[in-house]
Design a protein around this motif. Structure first.
Motif, short mmCIF file in Angstrom:
data_model
loop_
_atom_site.label_atom_id
_atom_site.label_comp_id
_atom_site.label_asym_id
_atom_site.label_seq_id
_atom_site.Cartn_x
_atom_site.Cartn_y
_atom_site.Cartn_z
N GLU A 156 0.81 -1.21 0.00
CA GLU A 156 0.00 0.00 0.00
C GLU A 156 0.85 1.27 0.00
OE1 GLU A 156 -3.95 1.76 2.30
OE2 GLU A 156 -2.74 0.18 3.24
N ALA B 137 -4.84 -1.06 -2.67
CA ALA B 137 -4.01 -2.22 -2.32
C ALA B 137 -4.80 -3.50 -2.49
CB ALA B 137 -3.50 -2.08 -0.89
N LYS C 77 0.60 4.35 -2.71
CA LYS C 77 0.27 5.72 -2.30
C LYS C 77 1.32 6.71 -2.79
CE LYS C 77 -2.67 4.76 1.68
NZ LYS C 77 -2.85 4.88 3.15
#
Length: 253
Positions: free
Chosen positions: A40, A58, A44
């Motif tokens: 994740e 994710a 990002k």
């Protein structure tokens, strides 16, 4: 060829390497992109760099619930789906007597089962948009590199699937193509057992002379092939080699 601007594209494996390069290039050309991957924080970072046109979600393409969630997010973010780019994958290196069954199964689930299952799930949306699927093969299917047999086998499966699925889905208005990259430095090489990032990069630089063009490639150069295949409305069942001439088997003096 249709315009990529304004289209909705889902890129798996978009947190690093070729997938991230594809996402950057698509956003630069005006597409609305959803990037997925297992990490994740990396997703990002990519989405933060690319702005509101890029959504990070994710998820693991080998997990059915994650596939459903990724697709739902892409449909909402893009208002539909025009292209699915299956860039997620894994790699193990080792000779035949070094690889165990768990690694083999992981490779097939990551490189073959996950992408094909996600593609099947995306079919209703792709039929509606008369969209396309892009798989990723590898130069390993054209040139033998010792220690890469399981990885080469999974990529060979995807290249074969490209033609079969193109013939199956063409009458439904869905195109299926494949990009066959050569040597590009990505984190997958480090994870595959080529050493640290510095060691992996050094080994890839050593391959430069095996390319007709005398150098390894970049993720963004591979991404240009994805843009073409997403836009080329009369191209299906094709495997587009983007390898700087590595498959030719030349050696630079």
């Amino acid at each position: 060829m249709k315009d990529i601007a304004g289209t909705s594209i889902l890129v798996t494996g978009g947190g690093s390497g070729i997938g991230a390069g594809v996402a950057r290039t698509l956003v630069e050309r005006g597409a609305r992109v959803t990037v997925s991957g297992r990490r994740e924080h990396r997703l990002k970072e990519v989405a933060g760099e690319l702005g509101p046109a890029c959504l990070a979600v994710a998820g693991d393409v080998t997990v059915a619930a994650d596939r459903e969630r990724l697709l739902a997010a892409a449909l909402e973010h893009g208002g539909g789906l025009d292209t699915l780019v299956n860039a997620a994958g894994n790699m193990y290196r080792g000779t035949l007597d070094e690889l165990d069954e768990r690694q083999m199964l992981d490779l097939y689930h990551s490189n073959v089962v996950g992408p094909t299952q996600l593609s099947g799930l995306a079919l209703p949306a792709l039929r509606e948009s008369r969209g396309s699927i892009v798989f990723f093969g590898s130069v390993h299917t054209q040139r033998a590199f010792p220690g890469a047999s399981p990885y080469a086998a999974t990529k060979g499966a995807l290249e074969t699937l490209t033609g079969v699925l193109a013939s199956e889905l063409g009458p439904q208005g869905v195109r299926v193509n494949c990009v066959r990259p050569g040597a590009v430095f990505t984190e997958i090489n480090e994870r595959a057992g080529l050493g640290t990032a510095e060691e992996a990069h050094a080994r890839l630089r050593g391959l430069a002379g095996a390319h007709a063009l005398g150098r390894i490639g970049t993720a963004e150069e591979v991404a240009e092939a994805v843009v073409y295949l997403a836009c080329a409305e009369w191209v299906t069942g094709s495997i587009l080699t983007v390898d700087g001439g590595l498959a030719l088997g030349v050696t630079q003096a």
